[in-house]
Design a protein around this motif. Structure first.
Motif, mmCIF file in Angstrom:
data_model
loop_
_atom_site.group_PDB
_atom_site.id
_atom_site.type_symbol
_atom_site.label_atom_id
_atom_site.label_comp_id
_atom_site.label_asym_id
_atom_site.label_seq_id
_atom_site.Cartn_x
_atom_site.Cartn_y
_atom_site.Cartn_z
ATOM 1 N N GLN A 1 -7.384 -3.276 5.517
ATOM 2 C CA GLN A 1 -8.354 -2.285 4.918
ATOM 3 C C GLN A 1 -8.244 -1.750 3.648
ATOM 4 O O GLN A 1 -9.105 -1.322 3.222
ATOM 5 C CB GLN A 1 -8.857 -1.277 5.896
ATOM 6 C CG GLN A 1 -7.790 -0.169 6.175
ATOM 7 C CD GLN A 1 -6.213 -0.590 7.108
ATOM 8 O OE1 GLN A 1 -6.351 -1.935 7.441
ATOM 9 N NE2 GLN A 1 -5.526 0.317 7.433
ATOM 10 N N GLU A 2 -6.953 -2.026 3.074
ATOM 11 C CA GLU A 2 -6.709 -1.492 1.706
ATOM 12 C C GLU A 2 -6.901 -2.596 0.720
ATOM 13 O O GLU A 2 -6.101 -2.488 -0.198
ATOM 14 C CB GLU A 2 -5.186 -1.073 1.801
ATOM 15 C CG GLU A 2 -5.156 0.080 2.989
ATOM 16 C CD GLU A 2 -5.604 1.495 2.361
ATOM 17 O OE1 GLU A 2 -6.449 1.491 1.532
ATOM 18 O OE2 GLU A 2 -5.219 2.469 3.254
ATOM 19 N N THR B 1 0.749 -6.676 2.765
ATOM 20 C CA THR B 1 0.287 -5.588 3.426
ATOM 21 C C THR B 1 0.063 -5.805 4.978
ATOM 22 O O THR B 1 -0.653 -6.892 5.219
ATOM 23 C CB THR B 1 -0.840 -4.699 2.723
ATOM 24 O OG1 THR B 1 -0.848 -3.541 3.324
ATOM 25 C CG2 THR B 1 -2.113 -5.579 2.780
ATOM 26 N N GLY B 2 0.122 -4.805 5.790
ATOM 27 C CA GLY B 2 -0.140 -4.831 7.177
ATOM 28 C C GLY B 2 -1.364 -4.209 7.045
ATOM 29 O O GLY B 2 -1.990 -3.772 8.375
ATOM 30 N N ARG B 3 -2.005 -3.526 6.240
ATOM 31 C CA ARG B 3 -3.086 -2.780 6.230
ATOM 32 C C ARG B 3 -4.565 -3.440 5.350
ATOM 33 O O ARG B 3 -4.674 -3.123 4.515
ATOM 34 C CB ARG B 3 -2.917 -1.561 5.566
ATOM 35 C CG ARG B 3 -2.211 -0.650 6.447
ATOM 36 C CD ARG B 3 -2.086 0.887 6.002
ATOM 37 N NE ARG B 3 -0.840 0.796 5.172
ATOM 38 C CZ ARG B 3 -0.498 1.950 4.441
ATOM 39 N NH1 ARG B 3 -1.147 2.963 4.516
ATOM 40 N NH2 ARG B 3 0.551 2.111 3.748
ATOM 41 N N ASP C 1 -1.239 -11.329 4.540
ATOM 42 C CA ASP C 1 -0.889 -10.413 5.755
ATOM 43 C C ASP C 1 0.506 -10.393 5.687
ATOM 44 O O ASP C 1 1.177 -11.406 5.567
ATOM 45 C CB ASP C 1 -1.804 -10.878 6.732
ATOM 46 C CG ASP C 1 -1.530 -9.981 8.133
ATOM 47 O OD1 ASP C 1 -0.364 -9.529 8.609
ATOM 48 O OD2 ASP C 1 -2.683 -9.233 8.415
ATOM 49 N N ARG D 1 -1.517 6.308 2.038
ATOM 50 C CA ARG D 1 -1.633 4.995 1.054
ATOM 51 C C ARG D 1 -1.226 5.546 -0.256
ATOM 52 O O ARG D 1 -1.601 6.982 -0.595
ATOM 53 C CB ARG D 1 -3.125 5.058 0.943
ATOM 54 C CG ARG D 1 -3.432 3.943 -0.113
ATOM 55 C CD ARG D 1 -4.805 3.509 -0.021
ATOM 56 N NE ARG D 1 -5.699 4.572 -0.584
ATOM 57 C CZ ARG D 1 -7.070 4.398 -0.903
ATOM 58 N NH1 ARG D 1 -7.783 3.423 -0.353
ATOM 59 N NH2 ARG D 1 -7.688 5.412 -1.591
ATOM 60 N N GLY E 1 2.764 5.111 9.024
ATOM 61 C CA GLY E 1 2.152 4.024 7.753
ATOM 62 C C GLY E 1 0.674 4.497 7.513
ATOM 63 O O GLY E 1 -0.063 3.551 7.180
ATOM 64 N N THR E 2 0.307 5.742 7.632
ATOM 65 C CA THR E 2 -0.995 6.123 7.357
ATOM 66 C C THR E 2 -1.147 6.899 6.075
ATOM 67 O O THR E 2 -2.341 6.871 5.724
ATOM 68 C CB THR E 2 -1.453 7.061 8.483
ATOM 69 O OG1 THR E 2 -0.545 8.161 8.455
ATOM 70 C CG2 THR E 2 -1.294 6.131 9.981
ATOM 71 N N ALA F 1 0.775 -1.092 -0.112
ATOM 72 C CA ALA F 1 0.132 -0.103 -0.019
ATOM 73 C C ALA F 1 0.681 1.382 -0.062
ATOM 74 O O ALA F 1 0.193 2.572 -0.087
ATOM 75 C CB ALA F 1 -0.756 0.285 1.249
#
Length: 328
Positions: A185-186, A181-183, A200, A320, A317-318, A159
């Motif tokens: 939600q993306e 990714t560690g997100r 993950d 994208r 890491g916020t 991401a």
């Protein structure tokens, strides 16, 4: 001489400081081309420079920012004249040479490339060092003989900037892309860029086995450390990983097993000091192969006065995809 606005980092008795101030042309460093900067971007390295979280900046005071797009204002270099549209990535700007987070920059003409005809100034910075590095990584895999029919390709830090552009490029070229990714939600965002599968990042976070189950033929890694060690252990026979980042650390807790038992290759990708021919090849590929709709989807645009806070966000890491900074 005229004053212009710039972000300046300094280090003194009170510690590391970063803020906006007026900067005079007489304070610019030596160079044979002066550029009116219109756009820049925020890469992970820029976040480190803006916050002082790592010793990216090696002289003070410094204007950070490792990428810019703009127009030549004056030049004594034979290749450039006023009005030329140019792009600069790397070469130590923002680290040892005054960088991009300013309305003007003075640099060596040999560091500049002509802006590709098919890309606007804003689009070149939506790509930036992150996207240009992704292109260099894709080219490295191709030159190693890897093609989509060999198997899937994994992209870590999916991401982020490098990961987002790498996914868009690789999927356009026909690769089955596995995005790490560690997100979670993306997931929809990553699939929109062309990822066929999302995993993950924890799957690649534990201690690496010398050899694990073969999962992919190729990879683009911007994380390093244990993640890269796991990628190597899971790479198919005669596959390769292009390594271009260290967001997870500079160490590599691996073994020689993938290299001597499966013929796996680790391809180092440097974008900062890459020769001009390699830069032109990468930008030509980006101009040709990068889907403009996907580029727009992975891009956020911010005004110049938000660049410092965005530097912290990218480390958290916020952020994208890619960020374009409108400086002009």
């Amino acid at each position: 001489m005229t004053a212009f606005r710039a972000v300046v980092v300094d280090k003194g008795e009170q510690g590391y400081a970063c803020g906006f101030r007026d900067f005079d042309e007489t304070e610019l460093m030596d160079g044979d081309v002066t550029v009116r900067v219109t756009h820049s971007t925020v890469n992970y390295k820029d976040g480190l420079a803006l916050t002082g979280k790592a010793p990216v900046v090696r002289r003070f005071p410094m204007i950070p920012g490792i990428d810019f797009a703009g127009e030549v204002e004056s030049s004594s270099h034979p290749d450039w004249k006023p009005g030329d549209a140019v792009v600069l990535n790397g070469w130590g700007i923002g680290e040892t040479h005054l960088g991009a987070y300013a309305q003007k920059a003075r640099v060596k003409g040999d560091w500049l490339i002509r802006r590709p005809a098919g890309l606007s100034a804003a689009e070149t910075m939506a790509i930036g060092t992150a996207g240009y590095t992704a292109a260099l990584a894709v080219i490295a895999l191709e030159k190693h003989g890897l093609t989509p029919d060999k198997g899937p390709v994994v992209v870590t830090g999916a991401a982020g900037g490098v990961g987002s552009v790498a996914i868009a490029l690789l999927s356009k070229l026909g690769w089955q892309v596995i995005a790490s990714t560690g997100r979670p939600q993306e997931a929809d965002y990553l699939k929109g860029l062309g990822a066929a599968e999302i995993i993950d990042r924890q799957e690649l976070a534990g201690p690496a086995k010398p050899l694990a189950r073969e999962r992919w033929a190729a990879g683009v890694d911007s994380v390093g450390s244990t993640t890269l060690a796991n990628l190597l252990s899971m790479t198919r026979y005669n596959g390769a990983i292009a390594a271009c980042g260290l967001a997870g650390g500079m160490d590599l807790p691996s073994s020689v097993a993938p290299f001597i038992l499966r013929g796996v290759a680790l391809l180092g990708v440097d974008s900062v000091m890459a020769a001009k021919a390699r830069r032109l090849e990468a930008w030509s590929r980006l101009d040709r192969d990068l889907d403009r709709a996907k580029l727009a989807a992975l891009t956020t645009t911010i005004p110049f006065d938000q660049v410092i806070e965005t530097g912290q966000k990218i480390l958290d890491g916020t952020v994208r995809g890619r960020v374009v900074v409108e400086i002009g």
